[in-house]
Write a protein that holds these residues in place. Structure first.
Motif, PDB file in Angstrom:
ATOM      1  N   GLN A   1     -48.827  20.623  63.243  1.00 47.38           N
ATOM      2  CA  GLN A   1     -49.097  19.463  62.396  1.00 47.38           C
ATOM      3  C   GLN A   1     -47.899  19.267  61.478  1.00 47.38           C
ATOM      4  O   GLN A   1     -47.614  20.120  60.643  1.00 47.38           O
TER       5      GLN A   1
ATOM      6  N   ARG B   1     -52.634  16.368  56.462  1.00 49.09           N
ATOM      7  CA  ARG B   1     -53.406  15.854  57.590  1.00 49.09           C
ATOM      8  C   ARG B   1     -53.932  16.996  58.455  1.00 49.09           C
ATOM      9  O   ARG B   1     -53.425  18.109  58.402  1.00 49.09           O
TER      10      ARG B   1
ATOM     11  N   VAL C   1     -51.406  14.806  65.571  1.00 48.12           N
ATOM     12  CA  VAL C   1     -51.558  15.884  66.551  1.00 48.12           C
ATOM     13  C   VAL C   1     -52.243  15.343  67.803  1.00 48.12           C
ATOM     14  O   VAL C   1     -51.805  15.583  68.914  1.00 48.12           O
TER      15      VAL C   1
ATOM     16  N   CYS D   1     -60.957  24.377  64.846  1.00 49.61           N
ATOM     17  CA  CYS D   1     -60.122  24.664  63.687  1.00 49.61           C
ATOM     18  C   CYS D   1     -60.580  25.929  62.989  1.00 49.61           C
ATOM     19  O   CYS D   1     -61.773  26.175  62.839  1.00 49.61           O
TER      20      CYS D   1
END
Length: 120
Positions: free
Chosen positions: A3, A8, A13, A26
């Motif tokens: 990223q 962000r 991405v 994540c």
């Protein structure tokens, strides 16, 4: 993918040329600052009786990772909130958007954010 913009999560991405991915996963930075991460590590080592007084690893991190992997401004809640908002703006980018949440204290506000972002 890396990223390029720290504020962000998905934007930049996942792009329109990627089509739809099956899922995103994540593992957000848990802490909101280096000081918060260091204090948590100190508490952990003290609890494990491995602090300086016991001749252990005082000052050591409780787990590995670079600064950017362990903390970001706003910590886990800001990161996951950004993920929720960005995924709502690109709902067709993935079938599932997922994230680890390590702190139960984050859940009430994240659930509110999810309900705001949910269609219908």
């Amino acid at each position: 993918r890396l990223q390029p913009r720290g504020e962000r999560v998905l934007a930049g991405v996942l792009g329109p040329l990627d089509g739809r991915v099956a899922f995103t996963l994540c593992n957000p930075p848990f802490y909101s600052s280096a000081a918060e991460e260091a204090a948590a590590a100190a508490r952990k080592w003290k609890g494990l009786r491995k602090g300086r007084a016991a001749g252990g690893l005082g000052g050591a991190r409780s787990f590995g990772g670079s600064d950017g992997e362990l903390w970001c401004p706003g910590g886990e809640r800001r990161f996951v909130t950004a993920l929720v908002r960005e995924s709502a703006r690109a709902p067709h980018a993935a079938l599932w958007f997922t994230s680890l949440v390590s702190s139960g204290r984050s859940l009430p506000k994240l659930l509110v954010e999810l309900s705001r972002a949910s269609p219908g």
